[in-house]
Design a protein around this motif. Structure first.
Motif, PDB file in Angstrom:
ATOM      1  N   GLU A 113       0.852  -1.192   0.000  1.00  0.00           N
ATOM      2  CA  GLU A 113       0.000   0.000   0.000  1.00  0.00           C
ATOM      3  C   GLU A 113       0.888   1.242   0.000  1.00  0.00           C
ATOM      4  O   GLU A 113       1.880   1.310   0.725  1.00  0.00           O
ATOM      5  CB  GLU A 113      -0.916   0.018   1.226  1.00  0.00           C
ATOM      6  N   GLY A 114       0.526   2.204  -0.852  1.00  0.00           N
ATOM      7  CA  GLY A 114       1.335   3.410  -0.968  1.00  0.00           C
ATOM      8  C   GLY A 114       2.433   3.298  -2.004  1.00  0.00           C
ATOM      9  O   GLY A 114       3.249   4.211  -2.151  1.00  0.00           O
ATOM     10  N   ARG A 167       4.177   2.841  -5.895  1.00  0.00           N
ATOM     11  CA  ARG A 167       4.059   3.645  -7.120  1.00  0.00           C
ATOM     12  C   ARG A 167       4.495   2.812  -8.328  1.00  0.00           C
ATOM     13  O   ARG A 167       5.546   2.188  -8.315  1.00  0.00           O
ATOM     14  CB  ARG A 167       4.943   4.889  -6.987  1.00  0.00           C
ATOM     15  N   ILE A 176      -6.045   1.622 -13.618  1.00  0.00           N
ATOM     16  CA  ILE A 176      -5.859   2.633 -12.575  1.00  0.00           C
ATOM     17  C   ILE A 176      -6.894   2.518 -11.454  1.00  0.00           C
ATOM     18  O   ILE A 176      -6.522   2.564 -10.270  1.00  0.00           O
ATOM     19  CB  ILE A 176      -5.846   4.054 -13.178  1.00  0.00           C
ATOM     20  N   SER A 235      -5.800   1.941  -7.646  1.00  0.00           N
ATOM     21  CA  SER A 235      -6.150   2.921  -6.616  1.00  0.00           C
ATOM     22  C   SER A 235      -6.855   2.252  -5.439  1.00  0.00           C
ATOM     23  O   SER A 235      -6.624   2.605  -4.278  1.00  0.00           O
ATOM     24  CB  SER A 235      -7.037   4.018  -7.208  1.00  0.00           C
ATOM     25  N   GLY A 241      -4.495   1.021  -3.088  1.00  0.00           N
ATOM     26  CA  GLY A 241      -3.557   1.999  -2.545  1.00  0.00           C
ATOM     27  C   GLY A 241      -2.288   2.132  -3.345  1.00  0.00           C
ATOM     28  O   GLY A 241      -1.250   2.553  -2.839  1.00  0.00           O
ATOM     29  N   GLU A 292      -0.381   3.873  -6.616  1.00  0.00           N
ATOM     30  CA  GLU A 292      -0.461   5.009  -7.537  1.00  0.00           C
ATOM     31  C   GLU A 292       0.205   4.667  -8.864  1.00  0.00           C
ATOM     32  O   GLU A 292       1.126   3.852  -8.922  1.00  0.00           O
ATOM     33  CB  GLU A 292       0.223   6.238  -6.924  1.00  0.00           C
ATOM     34  N   PHE A 293      -0.264   5.313  -9.931  1.00  0.00           N
ATOM     35  CA  PHE A 293       0.230   5.026 -11.277  1.00  0.00           C
ATOM     36  C   PHE A 293       0.502   6.326 -12.012  1.00  0.00           C
ATOM     37  O   PHE A 293      -0.315   7.247 -11.981  1.00  0.00           O
ATOM     38  CB  PHE A 293      -0.802   4.200 -12.062  1.00  0.00           C
ATOM     39  N   VAL A 294       1.660   6.395 -12.681  1.00  0.00           N
ATOM     40  CA  VAL A 294       1.980   7.589 -13.456  1.00  0.00           C
ATOM     41  C   VAL A 294       2.715   7.191 -14.728  1.00  0.00           C
ATOM     42  O   VAL A 294       3.538   6.278 -14.736  1.00  0.00           O
ATOM     43  CB  VAL A 294       2.822   8.590 -12.629  1.00  0.00           C
ATOM     44  N   PRO A 312       4.231  14.246  -6.456  1.00  0.00           N
ATOM     45  CA  PRO A 312       2.796  13.985  -6.498  1.00  0.00           C
ATOM     46  C   PRO A 312       2.354  13.579  -7.907  1.00  0.00           C
ATOM     47  O   PRO A 312       2.870  14.107  -8.893  1.00  0.00           O
ATOM     48  CB  PRO A 312       2.179  15.333  -6.099  1.00  0.00           C
ATOM     49  N   VAL A 313       1.434  12.631  -7.995  1.00  0.00           N
ATOM     50  CA  VAL A 313       0.949  12.172  -9.301  1.00  0.00           C
ATOM     51  C   VAL A 313       0.071  13.259  -9.917  1.00  0.00           C
ATOM     52  O   VAL A 313      -0.871  13.732  -9.280  1.00  0.00           O
ATOM     53  CB  VAL A 313       0.140  10.864  -9.157  1.00  0.00           C
ATOM     54  N   ASN A 320      -2.493  11.654 -14.420  1.00  0.00           N
ATOM     55  CA  ASN A 320      -1.538  10.533 -14.298  1.00  0.00           C
ATOM     56  C   ASN A 320      -0.437  10.589 -15.355  1.00  0.00           C
ATOM     57  O   ASN A 320       0.133   9.559 -15.722  1.00  0.00           O
ATOM     58  CB  ASN A 320      -2.257   9.172 -14.404  1.00  0.00           C
TER      59      ASN A 320
END
Length: 254
Positions: free
Chosen positions: A132-133, A135, A174, A178, A181, A183-185, A236-237, A241
């Motif tokens: 969780e958390g 990337r 995504i 999410s 938990g 994140e995707f970029v 930050p994302v 994204n």
């Protein structure tokens, strides 16, 4: 070599970078290790080069695992993540950097296999390990990201279309990421000086890189673009994204 991330900003974290024995992937792995991350170096067929990088990064005081894997082979990908689970128990960063499609002697659909199907397979196989958390960062090019609205060089078009297909397939996940938990970029950049793709394009169409450099004003080199990829792990994302690197005035959005 510059250090784009704050010292110890990734201390205690574990990052896997696909295609990281050379080029953008290797420099990205260096930057993450400089920030304190334990690193998994993935390579396809250049073990000595991967081990050399691993020894360099271990001198920074981090743990490094080297794993050879053909990302288009499910069994190979499964074995890679089993090794990661044994060594580190989980992952905090997954950088989907490996791509291709301009190599000679490959099957007609190889670009799609590697740039779409393999990307999705790697992500789905990694999911149980992503804490969780964590990337996920997908690395692409403006020529691929904007291919729906801006034509590219004929020699690169099949690769661009396959990479955009991969990006689209990952974006569809995504909401599910999410919910876990994660994140995707997407990090998209112009042609990068010194990469294998740039070299192959120049060979297929002499003068193509110089022409693109003149049009864009400047092109990033490998280290500069890798720094942007590494920063995408911490920054930050963006709301869409997408982290666009460098000039995009030659490209039109859909």
């Amino acid at each position: 070599m510059s250090q784009p991330l704050p010292v110890d900003s990734l201390r205690g974290k574990t990052a896997l970078v696909t295609g990281s024995s050379r080029g953008i992937g290797a420099d990205t792995a260096r930057y993450l290790a400089q920030a304190g991350a334990n690193v998994v170096i993935n390579y396809r067929n250049k073990a000595p080069r991967a081990e050399k990088l691993a020894n360099e990064l271990r001198d920074l005081g981090v743990e490094v695992l080297v794993v050879g894997a053909d990302l288009t082979d499910a069994a190979s990908v499964n074995a890679m993540f089993e090794s990661v689970a044994v060594a580190f128990g989980g992952l905090d960063v997954l950088v989907l950097n490996a791509s291709g499609g301009m190599e000679g002697g490959m099957a007609e659909d190889y670009a799609l296999q590697l740039n779409r199907d393999a990307q999705v397979q790697v992500l789905e196989t990694a999911l149980p390990l992503l804490r969780e958390g964590s990337r996920v960062v997908f690395v692409t090019s403006h020529q691929a990201h904007f291919i729906r609205t801006t034509p590219t060089m004929p020699e690169y078009e099949p690769v661009a279309l396959s990479k955009r297909a991969g990006e689209d397939a990952l974006r569809e996940r995504i909401p599910g990421l999410s919910a876990r938990g994660v994140e995707f970029v997407v990090v998209s950049g112009d042609m990068i000086e010194g990469t294998i793709t740039a070299t192959l394009l120049e060979r297929a169409s002499p003068g193509a890189i110089a022409q693109r450099r003149e049009s864009a004003g400047r092109l990033y080199n490998v280290g500069e673009f890798a720094a942007e990829v590494a920063q995408a792990v911490l920054d930050p994302v963006p709301a869409d994204n997408t982290r666009l690197v460098g000039d995009i005035s030659s490209f039109s959005a859909a």
